[in-house]
Design a protein around this motif. Structure first.
Motif, PDB file in Angstrom:
ATOM      1  N   ASP A 108      69.556  49.772  23.043  1.00 16.93           N
ATOM      2  CA  ASP A 108      68.427  50.337  22.317  1.00 16.93           C
ATOM      3  C   ASP A 108      68.450  49.904  20.858  1.00 16.93           C
ATOM      4  O   ASP A 108      67.415  49.838  20.196  1.00 16.93           O
ATOM      5  CB  ASP A 108      68.460  51.872  22.376  1.00 16.93           C
ATOM      6  N   VAL A 109      69.664  49.638  20.372  1.00 13.07           N
ATOM      7  CA  VAL A 109      69.841  49.279  18.963  1.00 13.07           C
ATOM      8  C   VAL A 109      71.100  48.426  18.844  1.00 13.07           C
ATOM      9  O   VAL A 109      72.023  48.538  19.659  1.00 13.07           O
ATOM     10  CB  VAL A 109      69.931  50.555  18.085  1.00 13.07           C
ATOM     11  N   ILE A 110      71.139  47.578  17.824  1.00 15.07           N
ATOM     12  CA  ILE A 110      72.315  46.749  17.534  1.00 15.07           C
ATOM     13  C   ILE A 110      72.908  47.234  16.218  1.00 15.07           C
ATOM     14  O   ILE A 110      72.207  47.293  15.191  1.00 15.07           O
ATOM     15  CB  ILE A 110      71.942  45.258  17.411  1.00 15.07           C
ATOM     16  N   TYR A 111      74.177  47.588  16.251  1.00 12.98           N
ATOM     17  CA  TYR A 111      74.868  48.046  15.045  1.00 12.98           C
ATOM     18  C   TYR A 111      75.837  46.957  14.618  1.00 12.98           C
ATOM     19  O   TYR A 111      76.782  46.638  15.341  1.00 12.98           O
ATOM     20  CB  TYR A 111      75.617  49.351  15.323  1.00 12.98           C
ATOM     21  N   VAL A 112      75.607  46.346  13.453  1.00 12.59           N
ATOM     22  CA  VAL A 112      76.453  45.255  12.980  1.00 12.59           C
ATOM     23  C   VAL A 112      77.318  45.752  11.834  1.00 12.59           C
ATOM     24  O   VAL A 112      76.873  46.521  10.977  1.00 12.59           O
ATOM     25  CB  VAL A 112      75.629  44.028  12.544  1.00 12.59           C
ATOM     26  N   THR A 113      78.562  45.300  11.829  1.00 11.30           N
ATOM     27  CA  THR A 113      79.490  45.691  10.785  1.00 11.30           C
ATOM     28  C   THR A 113      80.484  44.555  10.567  1.00 11.30           C
ATOM     29  O   THR A 113      80.516  43.586  11.315  1.00 11.30           O
ATOM     30  CB  THR A 113      80.202  47.004  11.143  1.00 11.30           C
ATOM     31  N   GLY A 114      81.319  44.697   9.534  1.00 12.22           N
ATOM     32  CA  GLY A 114      82.231  43.626   9.150  1.00 12.22           C
ATOM     33  C   GLY A 114      81.645  42.828   8.009  1.00 12.22           C
ATOM     34  O   GLY A 114      80.430  42.679   7.883  1.00 12.22           O
ATOM     35  N   GLY A 115      82.522  42.299   7.151  1.00  9.80           N
ATOM     36  CA  GLY A 115      82.062  41.611   5.948  1.00  9.80           C
ATOM     37  C   GLY A 115      81.077  40.489   6.209  1.00  9.80           C
ATOM     38  O   GLY A 115      80.067  40.341   5.502  1.00  9.80           O
ATOM     39  N   SER A 116      81.324  39.689   7.240  1.00 11.10           N
ATOM     40  CA  SER A 116      80.453  38.539   7.503  1.00 11.10           C
ATOM     41  C   SER A 116      79.134  38.931   8.147  1.00 11.10           C
ATOM     42  O   SER A 116      78.237  38.088   8.290  1.00 11.10           O
ATOM     43  CB  SER A 116      81.182  37.514   8.384  1.00 11.10           C
ATOM     44  N   ALA A 117      78.994  40.197   8.546  1.00 13.11           N
ATOM     45  CA  ALA A 117      77.724  40.664   9.109  1.00 13.11           C
ATOM     46  C   ALA A 117      76.626  40.676   8.053  1.00 13.11           C
ATOM     47  O   ALA A 117      75.447  40.812   8.373  1.00 13.11           O
ATOM     48  CB  ALA A 117      77.891  42.056   9.707  1.00 13.11           C
ATOM     49  N   ARG A 118      76.988  40.527   6.778  1.00 10.87           N
ATOM     50  CA  ARG A 118      75.991  40.452   5.716  1.00 10.87           C
ATOM     51  C   ARG A 118      75.259  39.112   5.719  1.00 10.87           C
ATOM     52  O   ARG A 118      74.221  38.972   5.085  1.00 10.87           O
ATOM     53  CB  ARG A 118      76.663  40.647   4.352  1.00 10.87           C
ATOM     54  N   SER A 119      75.813  38.122   6.406  1.00 12.13           N
ATOM     55  CA  SER A 119      75.234  36.783   6.387  1.00 12.13           C
ATOM     56  C   SER A 119      73.822  36.781   6.976  1.00 12.13           C
ATOM     57  O   SER A 119      73.633  37.159   8.134  1.00 12.13           O
ATOM     58  CB  SER A 119      76.115  35.820   7.198  1.00 12.13           C
ATOM     59  N   PRO A 120      72.829  36.337   6.214  1.00 12.48           N
ATOM     60  CA  PRO A 120      71.469  36.266   6.767  1.00 12.48           C
ATOM     61  C   PRO A 120      71.362  35.281   7.926  1.00 12.48           C
ATOM     62  O   PRO A 120      70.517  35.450   8.808  1.00 12.48           O
ATOM     63  CB  PRO A 120      70.621  35.831   5.563  1.00 12.48           C
ATOM     64  N   ILE A 121      72.210  34.259   7.939  1.00 11.49           N
ATOM     65  CA  ILE A 121      72.201  33.286   9.036  1.00 11.49           C
ATOM     66  C   ILE A 121      72.618  33.961  10.331  1.00 11.49           C
ATOM     67  O   ILE A 121      71.973  33.796  11.384  1.00 11.49           O
ATOM     68  CB  ILE A 121      73.129  32.098   8.710  1.00 11.49           C
ATOM     69  N   LEU A 122      73.683  34.753  10.286  1.00 15.72           N
ATOM     70  CA  LEU A 122      74.145  35.449  11.486  1.00 15.72           C
ATOM     71  C   LEU A 122      73.128  36.479  11.961  1.00 15.72           C
ATOM     72  O   LEU A 122      72.839  36.575  13.160  1.00 15.72           O
ATOM     73  CB  LEU A 122      75.492  36.121  11.210  1.00 15.72           C
ATOM     74  N   ARG A 123      72.581  37.229  11.046  1.00 17.97           N
ATOM     75  CA  ARG A 123      71.603  38.251  11.426  1.00 17.97           C
ATOM     76  C   ARG A 123      70.375  37.606  12.066  1.00 17.97           C
ATOM     77  O   ARG A 123      69.821  38.125  13.038  1.00 17.97           O
ATOM     78  CB  ARG A 123      71.218  39.086  10.215  1.00 17.97           C
ATOM     79  N   SER A 124      69.985  36.456  11.533  1.00 19.18           N
ATOM     80  CA  SER A 124      68.837  35.745  12.098  1.00 19.18           C
ATOM     81  C   SER A 124      69.120  35.296  13.528  1.00 19.18           C
ATOM     82  O   SER A 124      68.253  35.407  14.412  1.00 19.18           O
ATOM     83  CB  SER A 124      68.499  34.537  11.224  1.00 19.18           C
ATOM     84  N   GLN A 125      70.340  34.821  13.780  1.00 16.87           N
ATOM     85  CA  GLN A 125      70.707  34.372  15.125  1.00 16.87           C
ATOM     86  C   GLN A 125      70.753  35.548  16.109  1.00 16.87           C
ATOM     87  O   GLN A 125      70.373  35.415  17.274  1.00 16.87           O
ATOM     88  CB  GLN A 125      72.053  33.651  15.097  1.00 16.87           C
ATOM     89  N   ILE A 126      71.220  36.696  15.636  1.00 15.85           N
ATOM     90  CA  ILE A 126      71.255  37.885  16.501  1.00 15.85           C
ATOM     91  C   ILE A 126      69.836  38.328  16.833  1.00 15.85           C
ATOM     92  O   ILE A 126      69.538  38.706  17.973  1.00 15.85           O
ATOM     93  CB  ILE A 126      72.053  39.016  15.815  1.00 15.85           C
ATOM     94  N   GLU A 127      68.949  38.281  15.867  1.00 15.74           N
ATOM     95  CA  GLU A 127      67.546  38.640  16.099  1.00 15.74           C
ATOM     96  C   GLU A 127      66.903  37.710  17.127  1.00 15.74           C
ATOM     97  O   GLU A 127      66.126  38.150  17.983  1.00 15.74           O
ATOM     98  CB  GLU A 127      66.770  38.584  14.779  1.00 15.74           C
ATOM     99  N   LYS A 128      67.227  36.424  17.058  1.00 20.97           N
ATOM    100  CA  LYS A 128      66.686  35.466  18.024  1.00 20.97           C
ATOM    101  C   LYS A 128      67.214  35.749  19.426  1.00 20.97           C
ATOM    102  O   LYS A 128      66.509  35.571  20.417  1.00 20.97           O
ATOM    103  CB  LYS A 128      67.051  34.035  17.612  1.00 20.97           C
ATOM    104  N   GLU A 129      68.461  36.192  19.504  1.00 18.66           N
ATOM    105  CA  GLU A 129      69.075  36.451  20.805  1.00 18.66           C
ATOM    106  C   GLU A 129      68.500  37.701  21.450  1.00 18.66           C
ATOM    107  O   GLU A 129      68.356  37.763  22.682  1.00 18.66           O
ATOM    108  CB  GLU A 129      70.598  36.590  20.637  1.00 18.66           C
ATOM    109  N   LEU A 130      68.182  38.704  20.620  1.00 18.33           N
ATOM    110  CA  LEU A 130      67.667  39.974  21.143  1.00 18.33           C
ATOM    111  C   LEU A 130      66.413  40.364  20.365  1.00 18.33           C
ATOM    112  O   LEU A 130      66.420  41.320  19.574  1.00 18.33           O
ATOM    113  CB  LEU A 130      68.730  41.065  21.033  1.00 18.33           C
ATOM    114  N   PRO A 131      65.330  39.626  20.574  1.00 17.26           N
ATOM    115  CA  PRO A 131      64.107  39.909  19.815  1.00 17.26           C
ATOM    116  C   PRO A 131      63.569  41.309  20.125  1.00 17.26           C
ATOM    117  O   PRO A 131      63.593  41.768  21.261  1.00 17.26           O
ATOM    118  CB  PRO A 131      63.135  38.823  20.298  1.00 17.26           C
ATOM    119  N   GLY A 132      63.142  41.962  19.075  1.00 21.14           N
ATOM    120  CA  GLY A 132      62.544  43.284  19.246  1.00 21.14           C
ATOM    121  C   GLY A 132      63.517  44.435  19.239  1.00 21.14           C
ATOM    122  O   GLY A 132      63.108  45.596  19.155  1.00 21.14           O
TER     123      GLY A 132
END
Length: 450
Positions: free
Chosen positions: A401-425
């Motif tokens: 229902d939701v993705i909870y990201v944590t850890g220092g590198s979770a701040r990376s906009p590149i990583l967040r963008s890839q996660i959004e592409k993997e689980l759109p919406g």
């Protein structure tokens, strides 16, 4: 008294509970996070210091053998340890940067605990190394809390760094547990780091949800798909609510290493050619910055490799570049290069372009990078992190229902963008990037030890 103890790859932190609220404990001045670093005059100094100044004795004959050897080596060098010879955290990094050639410095020892092929004496040394860091942290926590701490829940990744599967995990957890016992903890439990992060997020939920926790740490990335919320909050055993999980030895350190390899090491000869037209061997540019690989570091810095590097310089089209690589070998500068890459990565979290200067043994190297170059440099570890998410979801029969990201590198906009592409919406939320695991460990400790 109990604490939640995040013995992390990048930093360590501890927390206790005040009522139902986790309370972080300052460990370095007013800072709650102390870098996972240690600096000593020599490698052998660690074991002797642990015995002489922390009053921690070996627990078996192999440990006693290691201590005797360490003392003999230090006396042979005419070294008498002083009380301030073993230092931790930011102070350790500063001493290393001040004199990298003549100190023993280690960052992220957690990265080595699951390594394949460790001999028994090496395992005892890592136990001494971890124990000394734990003693330092335990003493600082007790000083702040003004009472003795004897119980702890220690966070651990789903899979430690190592190719040995469950055997590597058992080896690493055993080192942590033995080190914690010797440091003075009496009751010791473990909890998966992504589960701990999920427990902290769960405290905010007002209804049950299926949550994908993505914990991108310094050395590992762990994913857990969990049912959580008010119906599960009081359960000590969360086995039934944990739908699936996976973990791999890829994390923030890998992003830094790949960035250094792609953007810094060309200035030291990577991609250049020898006079016969053959490219320089890649391994000589990877090993010095592979700070999470014991074998790679040993191979690069051993004395025999100096002759190999000198031979490469004599055959190089651009010998001045290989001369810089020789400086890295002679002054043990691999950590400085990776630290420079880490600073660049952090700066790029909120800007499109970045330019910085690396001081390398008296020479200054300028690094320029934009977002597209950064994305290309770290594409390999980013792809592995995305694959972990896929693996976790494939094991379960439902989506989050939701993705909870944590850890220092979770701040990376590149990583967040890839996660959004993997689980759109699917909405992505985050709490304290650095403290959520520690807070969750404290919450779990309250359930276990109360």
């Amino acid at each position: 008294m109990f604490i939640g103890f995040d013995y992390g790859t990048a930093s360590c932190s501890v927390a206790t509970m005040q009522g139902n609220t986790p309370q972080m404990v300052p460990l370095e001045g007013d800072n709650y996070f102390i870098p996972s670093t240690l600096c000593a005059p020599t490698r052998e100094s660690v074991s002797e210091y642990l015995y002489r100044f922390f009053n921690v004795s070996p627990t078996d004959k192999l440990g006693e053998q290691l201590l005797r050897s360490a003392i003999a080596a230090n006396r042979h060098e005419g070294m008498e340890l002083e009380h301030d010879d073993l230092i931790f955290g930011q102070a350790a990094l500063e001493r290393y940067l001040d004199d990298p050639e003549y100190v023993y410095y280690i960052k992220s020892p957690k990265s080595f605990l699951g390594a394949n092929g460790l001999r028994d004496l090496q395992i005892r040394f890592f136990e001494d190394l971890v124990c000394s860091m734990m003693v330092n942290i335990k003493q600082k926590a007790e000083s702040h809390l003004e009472q003795q701490v004897t119980q702890t829940v220690i966070g651990r990744p789903v899979n430690f760094q190592g190719l040995g599967g469950e055997q590597a995990n058992q080896q690493a957890e055993s080192i942590l547990k033995n080190a914690a016992k010797r440091a003075g903890f009496v009751d010791i439990a473990f909890q998966f780091e992504p589960v701990a992060a999920g427990l902290d997020y769960e405290s905010q939920l007002t209804e049950d949800k299926t949550v994908l926790v993505v914990d991108i740490g310094g050395g590992t990335t762990d994913c857990s798909l969990m049912r959580m919320g008010p119906s599960y909050r009081t359960q000590t055993n969360r086995k039934d609510s944990l739908l699936s999980h996976s973990g791999y030895r890829v994390g923030g350190n890998d992003l830094d290493i790949y960035l250094a390899f792609e953007r810094v090491m060309p200035s030291l000869g990577r991609g250049s050619k020898m006079l016969n037209g053959i490219y320089m061997p890649q391994v000589q540019f990877w090993n010095p910055i592979a700070i999470n690989n014991v074998a790679a570091q040993t191979d690069f810095y051993m004395a025999s490799n100096l002759k190999v590097l000198e031979q490469l310089k004599s055959e190089a089209e651009n010998p001045e570049l290989i001369d810089r690589l020789l400086t890295v070998h002679e002054q043990t500068l691999g950590y400085q290069i990776v630290r420079h890459a880490e600073e660049t990565k952090i700066a790029m979290s909120n800007q499109e372009k970045f330019s910085s200067i690396l001081n390398l043994g008296g020479q200054t190297l300028e690094t320029k990078i934009d977002q597209s170059q950064l994305e290309a440099a770290i594409s390999n570890p980013v792809a592995k992190i995305v694959e972990l998410i896929r693996s976790t979801l494939e094991q379960a029969s439902e989506k989050p229902d939701v993705i909870y990201v944590t850890g220092g590198s979770a701040r990376s906009p590149i990583l967040r963008s890839q996660i959004e592409k993997e689980l759109p919406g699917v909405p992505i939320v985050s709490g304290d990037f650095f403290g959520s695991v520690t807070a969750g460990l404290a919450r779990y400790a309250q359930q276990v030890f109360s």
